[in-house]
Design a protein around this motif. Structure first.
Motif, mmCIF file in Angstrom:
data_model
loop_
_atom_site.group_PDB
_atom_site.id
_atom_site.type_symbol
_atom_site.label_atom_id
_atom_site.label_comp_id
_atom_site.label_asym_id
_atom_site.label_seq_id
_atom_site.Cartn_x
_atom_site.Cartn_y
_atom_site.Cartn_z
ATOM 1 N N ASN A 28 57.699 48.323 8.723
ATOM 2 C CA ASN A 28 57.185 49.234 7.683
ATOM 3 C C ASN A 28 58.038 49.200 6.426
ATOM 4 O O ASN A 28 57.581 49.583 5.346
ATOM 5 C CB ASN A 28 57.160 50.675 8.199
ATOM 6 C CG ASN A 28 56.055 50.941 9.201
ATOM 7 O OD1 ASN A 28 56.065 51.953 9.894
ATOM 8 N ND2 ASN A 28 55.082 50.051 9.309
ATOM 9 N N VAL A 29 59.296 48.773 6.580
ATOM 10 C CA VAL A 29 60.184 48.705 5.412
ATOM 11 C C VAL A 29 59.634 47.738 4.368
ATOM 12 O O VAL A 29 60.070 47.747 3.221
ATOM 13 C CB VAL A 29 61.612 48.290 5.846
ATOM 14 C CG1 VAL A 29 61.696 46.795 6.149
ATOM 15 C CG2 VAL A 29 62.643 48.684 4.793
ATOM 16 N N GLY A 30 58.656 46.922 4.779
ATOM 17 C CA GLY A 30 58.009 46.048 3.805
ATOM 18 C C GLY A 30 57.408 46.806 2.639
ATOM 19 O O GLY A 30 57.231 46.253 1.552
ATOM 20 N N ALA A 31 57.111 48.094 2.854
ATOM 21 C CA ALA A 31 56.592 48.910 1.753
ATOM 22 C C ALA A 31 57.576 49.005 0.603
ATOM 23 O O ALA A 31 57.189 49.246 -0.544
ATOM 24 C CB ALA A 31 56.254 50.310 2.263
ATOM 25 N N SER A 32 58.871 48.813 0.893
ATOM 26 C CA SER A 32 59.878 48.914 -0.158
ATOM 27 C C SER A 32 60.149 47.583 -0.834
ATOM 28 O O SER A 32 60.832 47.545 -1.860
ATOM 29 C CB SER A 32 61.191 49.452 0.433
ATOM 30 O OG SER A 32 61.757 48.519 1.326
ATOM 31 N N VAL A 33 59.638 46.475 -0.267
ATOM 32 C CA VAL A 33 59.918 45.163 -0.850
ATOM 33 C C VAL A 33 59.418 45.096 -2.285
ATOM 34 O O VAL A 33 60.146 44.708 -3.204
ATOM 35 C CB VAL A 33 59.287 44.050 0.014
ATOM 36 C CG1 VAL A 33 59.393 42.702 -0.701
ATOM 37 C CG2 VAL A 33 59.962 43.979 1.374
ATOM 38 N N THR A 34 58.150 45.480 -2.490
ATOM 39 C CA THR A 34 57.601 45.451 -3.849
ATOM 40 C C THR A 34 58.304 46.461 -4.742
ATOM 41 O O THR A 34 58.430 46.249 -5.958
ATOM 42 C CB THR A 34 56.091 45.724 -3.825
ATOM 43 O OG1 THR A 34 55.483 44.913 -2.812
ATOM 44 C CG2 THR A 34 55.456 45.397 -5.162
ATOM 45 N N ALA A 71 61.981 54.166 -2.565
ATOM 46 C CA ALA A 71 62.581 53.406 -1.467
ATOM 47 C C ALA A 71 63.475 54.286 -0.598
ATOM 48 O O ALA A 71 63.642 54.021 0.596
ATOM 49 C CB ALA A 71 63.378 52.226 -2.015
ATOM 50 N N LEU A 72 64.053 55.338 -1.167
ATOM 51 C CA LEU A 72 64.868 56.257 -0.371
ATOM 52 C C LEU A 72 64.025 57.040 0.630
ATOM 53 O O LEU A 72 64.557 57.569 1.607
ATOM 54 C CB LEU A 72 65.615 57.232 -1.296
ATOM 55 C CG LEU A 72 66.681 56.617 -2.192
ATOM 56 C CD1 LEU A 72 67.320 57.690 -3.066
ATOM 57 C CD2 LEU A 72 67.743 55.911 -1.357
ATOM 58 N N PHE A 73 62.747 57.131 0.381
ATOM 59 C CA PHE A 73 61.820 57.687 1.369
ATOM 60 C C PHE A 73 61.401 56.621 2.379
ATOM 61 O O PHE A 73 61.332 56.876 3.589
ATOM 62 C CB PHE A 73 60.585 58.251 0.655
ATOM 63 C CG PHE A 73 59.384 58.434 1.550
ATOM 64 C CD1 PHE A 73 59.337 59.463 2.468
ATOM 65 C CD2 PHE A 73 58.291 57.567 1.459
ATOM 66 C CE1 PHE A 73 58.227 59.635 3.295
ATOM 67 C CE2 PHE A 73 57.180 57.735 2.276
ATOM 68 C CZ PHE A 73 57.156 58.772 3.196
ATOM 69 N N ILE A 74 61.149 55.425 1.896
ATOM 70 C CA ILE A 74 60.630 54.361 2.751
ATOM 71 C C ILE A 74 61.668 53.904 3.770
ATOM 72 O O ILE A 74 61.329 53.649 4.938
ATOM 73 C CB ILE A 74 60.156 53.180 1.886
ATOM 74 C CG1 ILE A 74 58.908 53.589 1.081
ATOM 75 C CG2 ILE A 74 59.866 51.951 2.736
ATOM 76 C CD1 ILE A 74 58.480 52.565 0.065
ATOM 77 N N PHE A 75 62.927 53.800 3.364
ATOM 78 C CA PHE A 75 63.954 53.283 4.275
ATOM 79 C C PHE A 75 64.075 54.090 5.562
ATOM 80 O O PHE A 75 63.976 53.530 6.655
ATOM 81 C CB PHE A 75 65.294 53.193 3.561
ATOM 82 C CG PHE A 75 65.443 51.960 2.715
ATOM 83 C CD1 PHE A 75 64.797 50.785 3.051
ATOM 84 C CD2 PHE A 75 66.234 51.971 1.582
ATOM 85 C CE1 PHE A 75 64.920 49.643 2.277
ATOM 86 C CE2 PHE A 75 66.368 50.833 0.797
ATOM 87 C CZ PHE A 75 65.709 49.667 1.137
ATOM 88 N N PRO A 76 64.312 55.395 5.493
ATOM 89 C CA PRO A 76 64.405 56.126 6.764
ATOM 90 C C PRO A 76 63.091 56.148 7.530
ATOM 91 O O PRO A 76 63.078 56.122 8.763
ATOM 92 C CB PRO A 76 64.823 57.536 6.335
ATOM 93 C CG PRO A 76 64.382 57.663 4.924
ATOM 94 C CD PRO A 76 64.557 56.284 4.340
ATOM 95 N N ALA A 77 61.971 56.185 6.806
ATOM 96 C CA ALA A 77 60.668 56.221 7.472
ATOM 97 C C ALA A 77 60.356 54.909 8.174
ATOM 98 O O ALA A 77 59.453 54.868 9.016
ATOM 99 C CB ALA A 77 59.572 56.543 6.458
#
Length: 447
Positions: free
Chosen positions: A150-156, A269-275
Motif C-alpha cells: 500500500n505504500v505505493g500510494a506514496s510513490v507518486t 506521505a506521513l499518513f500513507i507510511f504508517p497506514a
C-alpha cells in the motif's frame, strides 16, 4: 491447541520468499499506478480547468475499476495460480497507463483513468497467492508484509512533483516521450512491463492452486455468511477510507492550508507510511493477540482522531447585556486547527488503518482457509468500493456545507457504525457461549 506445520524444506522457503518479495514489489507498483491521480490531479485540474467535483470523479473512477474485479481476480488466482494472473494484470495495466499520458480531453482522461484503475485488483490476487504458499501460523505476518505494498500510494507523492517540475513540458525525442505530469504515467507503463517480466522469470515455475478443479458454486458458497459482509464493512473503514484520503489529502492541504503541492504531497506521505508500513506489525499483533482485539484498537484510534478533526474552525458567541459588552456579544472558546496538529491526527488515523488492514485479513484464513481467494476478493472489492464512493461524497458534502471538515465527520460516522456492529457481535457470541454469565460479567477482551 494450535497445530504448527513441519519445518519447510530450504527450496520451499526460498519459493515462499520469491513469491512474497515479487508480489509485494508488484503490488507496490500497481498501487502507485492506481492512486497516481492524488498528486497528478492538481496539474490536471489546472490544465483542463476542472472543478473539485470533476477532479474527485477522476480519482473515483480509477478506484471503481480497481474494486469491481477483486472477487473475480481472487477466484482466478485460487484456480489458475497467482503467478499467471498477477503477471497478466501487470502487462494489461501498462496499456491504459500509457494512454493516460496521451489524453487530450477530460472525457478521454476519465475513460483512461477508469481503465488504468484495473491495477487495484492486484491486491486480491496477491492475498490469495501468498495464502496458498504460507502455513496458517505465518499467514498474518506474510499477508501484512504483502499488504505493506500500500505504500505505493506514496510513490507518486514523492516522485510526482519533482518529475513534473524537472521534465520539460515538451518532453523528449520530439514529444515521443511526454513531459510534465504526463511523464509519470508514461514511466509507470514502462515499469509495469519490466515488473511483469521479472515476476514471470523469478517466481516458482510450479505454482500452488488451491482452487483448481473446484466448482465455481462451491467457491462462492461462503459468501452467504453475514460475517463476510461484516468484514467488508471493517475494510471500508481501514482500506476504503485510506484509499480515499490518500487521493483527497493533497487537495485538502492545498485548499485548506494553502500549501504548495510538493509540501502537500510530503505531508500526505506521513499518513500513507504508517497506514502501509505498519501492516506487517498489524499482522504480527493479530497472530499474537487475536484479530478482534486489534480491531478494537483500530476503531478506537480512528474514532478519537477523526472526532477531533471533524470539528470546524470557529468560536461560540454569547449574547450579553450591553452593561458587560458594548455590542452585546462575546466570543469564547475559539478553535482553529493548524497544519501540524492536523498532520499529527491524520498520522494517528494512518496508524489505526495500518494495523487494522492486517487484522481484517487475518480473520479470513481463520474462518475460511479454503476460500481465501473468493472471500478475500469480496472483502477487498467492497472495501475498495468505499474508496470509490468516499471522494465524491467528500466533495459533495463540502460543497453543500462549505466545511472541509465534513470529510472527517463521514469517516467518524462510518467507523462508529462498524465498531458498534463488531461489539454487538462480540457480546452475542459471548452470551451464546456462556448464557449463565450474561448478567454477571462485563466483557474483558479476548482470552
Amino acid at each position: 491447541m494450535v497445530q504448527t506445520s513441519a519445518p519447510a524444506a530450504p527450496s520451499e522457503r526460498r519459493a515462499r520468499l520469491e513469491v512474497l518479495t515479487l508480489s509485494t514489489l508488484g503490488f507496490t507498483l500497481m498501487f502507485a499506478v492506481w492512486l497516481m491521480f492524488g498528486v497528478l490531479g492538481i496539474p490536471i485540474r489546472k490544465e483542463f480547468g476542472l472543478s473539485d467535483v470533476q477532479l474527485s470523479w477522476l480519482s473515483a473512477v480509477a478506484i471503481l475499476n480497481g474494486s469491481i474485479w477483486r472477487l473475480v481476480a481472487g477466484i482466478l488466482a485460487d484456480r489458475y495460480g497467482g503467478k499467471v494472473v498477477f503477471t497478466t494484470m501487470l502487462f494489461l495495466t501498462a496499456i491504459p497507463a500509457y494512454l493516460v499520458s496521451q489524453a487530450g480531453s477530460y472525457q478521454a482522461l476519465l475513460l483512461y483513468a477508469f481503465l488504468v484503475g484495473f491495477a487495484g485488483n492486484a491486491f486480491s490476487v496477491g492475498i490469495a497467492w501468498n495464502s496458498a504458499w504460507f502455513p496458517r501460523e505465518q499467514q498474518g505476518f506474510a499477508l501484512g508484509v504483502f499488504g505493506a505494498g500500500n505504500v505505493g500510494a506514496s510513490v507518486t507523492k514523492f516522485i510526482g512533483p519533482a518529475i513534473i517540475a524537472s521534465v520539460p513540458a515538451a518532453g523528449y525525442l520530439g514529444g515521443l516521450v511526454p513531459g510534465g505530469w504526463r511523464f509519470v504515467p508514461f514511466l509507470y507503463a514502462v515499469l509495469l512491463v519490466l515488473m511483469g517480466l521479472a515476476m514471470w522469470l523469478f517466481t516458482p515455475r510450479q505454482d500452488k492452486k488451491p482452487g483448481q478443479g473446484r466448482p465455481l458454486v462451491q467457491m462462492l458458497e461462503p459468501l452467504r455468511y453475514v460475517r463476510v459482509w461484516r468484514f467488508s464493512l471493517y475494510y471500508v473503514v481501514v482500506f476504503g477510507a485510506y484509499v480515499a484520503l490518500s487521493a483527497w489529502l493533497p487537495k485538502y492541504y492545498v485548499d485548506v492550508f494553502g500549501l504548495p503541492l510538493y509540501q502537500a504531497a510530503l505531508l500526505t506521505a506521513l499518513f500513507i507510511f504508517p497506514a502501509s508500513l505498519l501492516r506487517p506489525l498489524g499482522g504480527y499483533f493479530s497472530d499474537r493477540f487475536g484479530a478482534r482485539r486489534v480491531m478494537y484498537w483500530t476503531f478506537g484510534i480512528i474514532l478519537l482522531a477523526s472526532g477531533i478533526l471533524m470539528m470546524p474552525n470557529g468560536h461560540i458567541v454569547l449574547y450579553l447585556p450591553t452593561k458587560y459588552e458594548t455590542d452585546g456579544l462575546r466570543e469564547v472558546m475559539r478553535y482553529t486547527m493548524t497544519v501540524w496538529p492536523f498532520t499529527f491526527l491524520v498520522f494517528l488515523i494512518g496508524i489505526g488503518m495500518g494495523i487494522g488492514k492486517a487484522a481484517v485479513y487475518k480473520h479470513i484464513p481463520e474462518y475460511f482457509p479454503k476460500d481465501v481467494g473468493a472471500i478475500g476478493g469480496l472483502v477487498g472489492m467492497l472495501g475498495a468500493l468505499g474508496g470509490f464512493f468516499l471522494p465524491p461524497l467528500f466533495a459533495y458534502t463540502q460543497t453543500l456545507t462549505g466545511l472541509p471538515q465534513t470529510t472527517f465527520f463521514i469517516l467518524f460516522l462510518l467507523t462508529l457504525v462498524s465498531a458498534v456492529w463488531m461489539h454487538l457481535t462480540v457480546l452475542s457470541l459471548l452470551q451464546q457461549a456462556a448464557p449463565e454469565l450474561r448478567d454477571r460479567f462485563e466483557y474483558q477482551g479476548e482470552r
